[in-house]
Design a protein around this motif. Structure first.
Motif, PDB file in Angstrom:
ATOM      1  N   VAL A 140       0.856  -1.186   0.000  1.00 57.62           N
ATOM      2  CA  VAL A 140       0.000   0.000   0.000  1.00 57.62           C
ATOM      3  C   VAL A 140       0.891   1.235   0.000  1.00 57.62           C
ATOM      4  O   VAL A 140       1.782   1.366   0.842  1.00 57.62           O
ATOM      5  CB  VAL A 140      -0.919   0.024   1.239  1.00 57.62           C
ATOM      6  CG1 VAL A 140      -1.824   1.258   1.192  1.00 57.62           C
ATOM      7  CG2 VAL A 140      -1.771  -1.243   1.286  1.00 57.62           C
ATOM      8  N   TRP A 141       0.657   2.098  -0.982  1.00 56.11           N
ATOM      9  CA  TRP A 141       1.409   3.361  -1.058  1.00 56.11           C
ATOM     10  C   TRP A 141       0.417   4.462  -1.421  1.00 56.11           C
ATOM     11  O   TRP A 141      -0.362   4.304  -2.354  1.00 56.11           O
ATOM     12  CB  TRP A 141       2.523   3.262  -2.113  1.00 56.11           C
ATOM     13  CG  TRP A 141       3.264   4.541  -2.310  1.00 56.11           C
ATOM     14  CD1 TRP A 141       4.025   5.206  -1.387  1.00 56.11           C
ATOM     15  CD2 TRP A 141       3.313   5.321  -3.518  1.00 56.11           C
ATOM     16  NE1 TRP A 141       4.542   6.350  -1.949  1.00 56.11           N
ATOM     17  CE2 TRP A 141       4.115   6.450  -3.250  1.00 56.11           C
ATOM     18  CE3 TRP A 141       2.760   5.172  -4.797  1.00 56.11           C
ATOM     19  CZ2 TRP A 141       4.383   7.424  -4.215  1.00 56.11           C
ATOM     20  CZ3 TRP A 141       3.018   6.140  -5.739  1.00 56.11           C
ATOM     21  CH2 TRP A 141       3.825   7.248  -5.454  1.00 56.11           C
ATOM     22  N   GLN A 142       0.421   5.542  -0.691  1.00 57.98           N
ATOM     23  CA  GLN A 142      -0.508   6.651  -0.929  1.00 57.98           C
ATOM     24  C   GLN A 142      -1.953   6.145  -0.988  1.00 57.98           C
ATOM     25  O   GLN A 142      -2.736   6.610  -1.806  1.00 57.98           O
ATOM     26  CB  GLN A 142      -0.165   7.386  -2.233  1.00 57.98           C
ATOM     27  CG  GLN A 142       1.202   8.031  -2.269  1.00 57.98           C
ATOM     28  CD  GLN A 142       1.267   9.348  -1.505  1.00 57.98           C
ATOM     29  OE1 GLN A 142       1.240   9.371  -0.287  1.00 57.98           O
ATOM     30  NE2 GLN A 142       1.330  10.447  -2.215  1.00 57.98           N
ATOM     31  N   ASP A 143      -2.258   5.200  -0.137  1.00 59.61           N
ATOM     32  CA  ASP A 143      -3.582   4.586  -0.035  1.00 59.61           C
ATOM     33  C   ASP A 143      -3.954   3.723  -1.246  1.00 59.61           C
ATOM     34  O   ASP A 143      -5.068   3.204  -1.333  1.00 59.61           O
ATOM     35  CB  ASP A 143      -4.682   5.626   0.217  1.00 59.61           C
ATOM     36  CG  ASP A 143      -5.906   4.991   0.885  1.00 59.61           C
ATOM     37  OD1 ASP A 143      -5.710   4.180   1.811  1.00 59.61           O
ATOM     38  OD2 ASP A 143      -7.049   5.291   0.486  1.00 59.61           O
ATOM     39  N   ARG A 179      11.507  10.828  -5.911  1.00 58.84           N
ATOM     40  CA  ARG A 179      11.093  12.071  -6.545  1.00 58.84           C
ATOM     41  C   ARG A 179       9.989  12.762  -5.744  1.00 58.84           C
ATOM     42  O   ARG A 179       9.979  13.976  -5.614  1.00 58.84           O
ATOM     43  CB  ARG A 179      10.573  11.743  -7.951  1.00 58.84           C
ATOM     44  CG  ARG A 179      10.165  12.957  -8.745  1.00 58.84           C
ATOM     45  CD  ARG A 179       9.594  12.586 -10.102  1.00 58.84           C
ATOM     46  NE  ARG A 179       9.454  13.797 -10.897  1.00 58.84           N
ATOM     47  CZ  ARG A 179      10.340  14.209 -11.802  1.00 58.84           C
ATOM     48  NH1 ARG A 179      11.403  13.490 -12.076  1.00 58.84           N
ATOM     49  NH2 ARG A 179      10.161  15.352 -12.438  1.00 58.84           N
ATOM     50  N   TRP A 180       9.078  11.943  -5.224  1.00 64.60           N
ATOM     51  CA  TRP A 180       7.923  12.487  -4.495  1.00 64.60           C
ATOM     52  C   TRP A 180       8.028  12.260  -2.982  1.00 64.60           C
ATOM     53  O   TRP A 180       7.031  12.219  -2.283  1.00 64.60           O
ATOM     54  CB  TRP A 180       6.621  11.861  -5.018  1.00 64.60           C
ATOM     55  CG  TRP A 180       6.201  12.423  -6.350  1.00 64.60           C
ATOM     56  CD1 TRP A 180       6.776  13.450  -7.045  1.00 64.60           C
ATOM     57  CD2 TRP A 180       5.080  11.988  -7.139  1.00 64.60           C
ATOM     58  NE1 TRP A 180       6.097  13.673  -8.224  1.00 64.60           N
ATOM     59  CE2 TRP A 180       5.047  12.790  -8.305  1.00 64.60           C
ATOM     60  CE3 TRP A 180       4.115  10.999  -6.981  1.00 64.60           C
ATOM     61  CZ2 TRP A 180       4.085  12.632  -9.305  1.00 64.60           C
ATOM     62  CZ3 TRP A 180       3.156  10.847  -7.967  1.00 64.60           C
ATOM     63  CH2 TRP A 180       3.141  11.650  -9.121  1.00 64.60           C
ATOM     64  N   ARG A 181       9.248  12.118  -2.496  1.00 65.37           N
ATOM     65  CA  ARG A 181       9.470  11.856  -1.072  1.00 65.37           C
ATOM     66  C   ARG A 181       8.704  12.849  -0.198  1.00 65.37           C
ATOM     67  O   ARG A 181       8.168  12.518   0.846  1.00 65.37           O
ATOM     68  CB  ARG A 181      10.978  11.915  -0.766  1.00 65.37           C
ATOM     69  CG  ARG A 181      11.378  11.516   0.641  1.00 65.37           C
ATOM     70  CD  ARG A 181      11.279  10.015   0.898  1.00 65.37           C
ATOM     71  NE  ARG A 181      12.256   9.224   0.170  1.00 65.37           N
ATOM     72  CZ  ARG A 181      12.065   7.947  -0.208  1.00 65.37           C
ATOM     73  NH1 ARG A 181      10.931   7.335   0.066  1.00 65.37           N
ATOM     74  NH2 ARG A 181      12.993   7.290  -0.867  1.00 65.37           N
ATOM     75  N   GLU A 182       8.642  14.096  -0.656  1.00 64.38           N
ATOM     76  CA  GLU A 182       8.008  15.142   0.162  1.00 64.38           C
ATOM     77  C   GLU A 182       6.503  14.926   0.331  1.00 64.38           C
ATOM     78  O   GLU A 182       5.890  15.542   1.192  1.00 64.38           O
ATOM     79  CB  GLU A 182       8.257  16.517  -0.468  1.00 64.38           C
ATOM     80  CG  GLU A 182       9.720  16.933  -0.421  1.00 64.38           C
ATOM     81  CD  GLU A 182       9.928  18.312  -1.032  1.00 64.38           C
ATOM     82  OE1 GLU A 182       9.331  19.277  -0.533  1.00 64.38           O
ATOM     83  OE2 GLU A 182      10.665  18.407  -2.035  1.00 64.38           O
TER      84      GLU A 182
END
Ligand code: FES
Ligand SMILES: [Fe+2]
Lengths: 74, 384
Positions: free
Chosen positions: B153-156, B179-182
């Motif tokens: 599961v990543w970003q729901d 890239r989208w760690r933030e």
């Protein structure tokens, strides 16, 4: 099985009242056990056990122990 | 008609650099057999998005999902871990769960009532040794638990690797995760209006291809382009796993009185004006902005039908408040309009591929690199 209980059980099935089914089957099983009908008792305990598991009822563990004591469950 | 097959020559044309490459041939869009091949190699052997965690939120929540004919069962176990099982009983192969809902105790197969725990263990096998006898030497419960499908599961988003052959999700998506760690923060689903489905008459790949390019923006989305011009967009390329585009002028104006959604905490200045739209191959389309994200899961129904499952999430709990309910509505309506504007092109490209003499097309080296990146990826999967 006595007729009245039989009808109650069918009614409970129809309405998907599984918790009621557990109690009904448990009573029938205990009755058989009291008369030393172990096979019949284990049969009905099994049904009660399955629905108790499905419903997450605490009595599932007691039922498992009863069955296990008769060598019918782990 | 000649039966289309994957031949080295057609794929090697796709595998050329963008300037000289051809696109994937028609068969990859119009041939059901090719669709089956891609199902195995491009989808089942990789990490596919199959559902959203929000739909299986509480311990005991369960939801059946059919992904390209694979019966899956999503279950939130007692410890809160989301698990994906094959929704098939180990006894006679009955489907276990037909409808989403809470499991109060055990998963009971409706056929002979074998019961499984939320963790997939086989708990009991009623009458398996004869009436009232629930054990048998041949029935080894430890060997008969539910088949668990690899999931992450990543970003729901619930990803599944159906064949079990993919590298770890973290390795596969490594470059995107950094890239989208933030944005690696909790996200808050916007509610009913932030959830919608579009059924489109096209092959799933066309939805990916259209999503990752910005070349069409001025023509298909004139409204979007009125503030986000073509030259404000840049390409995002990762040949192993994703491609897409970014904009340098993200500046949402949903409200005249200056109300807006709260941003993610701790974002760097880059994200003040940037937003990025990336297709994580094979079937997950993602968008990130400083104040909200969205994901589109592509559910290929058959070779020419795809359902797009869209879910919009916000950066902060405060964005779920009643005071901004109208803004959420507007934002959802805005995205829905954009995605609907794309339907005629993906459906048109699908019909266009019935043209027997279409040769896969010609890429613009300047504008079509993200699209070619995806074709290249598909061809690479099929060559494995
Ligand atoms: S098929 Fe599931 S218990 Fe028989
Ligand atoms: Fe578009």
């Amino acid at each position: 099985m006595e007729n009245g209980v039989g009808r109650q059980i069918l009614d409970a099935y129809k309405r998907c009242e599984f918790r009621a089914l557990v109690q009904l089957y448990l009573d029938v099983a205990d009755d058989h056990e009291a008369r030393a009908n172990h096979d019949a008792a284990c049969y009905y305990w099994t049904v009660a056990y399955v629905f108790a598991l499905q419903e997450g009822m605490d009595c599932a563990e007691e039922l498992r122990q009863k069955l296990a004591a008769h060598g019918r469950e782990y | 008609m000649e039966r289309p097959t994957v031949t080295e020559s057609t794929l090697s044309a796709v595998l050329q650099p963008v300037a000289t490459a051809r696109g994937l041939p028609n068969a990859h869009y119009v041939d059901p057999e090719m669709h089956q091949l891609e199902r195995e190699k491009a989808l089942f052997d990789n990490w596919v998005g199959v559902a959203f965690g929000k739909d299986v939120r509480e311990p005991g929540s369960a939801m059946p999902v059919d992904f390209m004919g694979q019966p899956l069962l999503l279950v939130r176990d007692k410890a809160g871990k989301l698990r994906v099982f094959q929704n098939t009983c180990r006894h006679r192969g009955m489907i276990l769960i037909e409808e989403a809902g809470p499991i109060r105790g055990a998963i009971r197969c409706p056929y002979h009532s074998w019961c499984y725990s939320l963790e997939g263990k086989l708990v009991t096998t009623p009458h398996v040794g004869g009436p009232g006898i629930n054990i048998a030497p041949e029935i080894v419960r430890e060997e008969l638990g539910l088949i668990e499908i690899r999931s992450h599961v990543w970003q729901d988003i619930v990803f599944a690797n159906i064949s079990g052959k993919a590298p770890e999700f973290g390795d596969y998506a490594d470059t995107l995760l950094s890239r989208w760690r933030e944005f690696e923060k909790p996200v808050y689903h916007g509610g009913p209006e932030s959830s919608f489905k579009l059924e489109v008459n096209c092959n799933w790949k066309l939805a990916v291809e259209n999503y990752c390019e910005s070349y069409h923006l001025p023509w298909v989305h004139p409204e979007l382009n009125s503030y986000s011009k073509l030259e404000d967009h840049y390409h995002i390329i990762n040949s192993g796993a994703f491609s897409g585009q970014g904009t340098l002028v993200y500046n949402p104006r949903l409200d005249d009185t200056g109300r807006k959604f709260a941003d993610f905490d701790g974002l760097s200045a880059k994200w003040d004006k940037s937003a990025e739209y990336i297709a994580l191959f094979p079937n997950v389309l993602l968008g990130v902005h400083r104040d909200h994200t969205f994901a589109i899961l592509l559910q290929p129904v058959d070779h020419q039908t795809t359902i797009e499952h869209v879910e919009i999430y916000y950066a902060q709990q405060s964005s779920l408040g009643d005071d901004v309910a109208d803004l959420r509505q507007k934002n959802a309506a805005m995205w829905r309009a954009v995605f609907e504007e794309d339907i005629f092109v993906v459906e048109g490209m699908q019909r266009g591929r019935n043209g027997l003499k279409f040769d896969g097309g010609k890429f613009s080296p300047a504008m079509d690199e993200p699209t070619h990146t995806f074709h290249h990826w598909v061809a690479t999967q099929l060559s494995k």
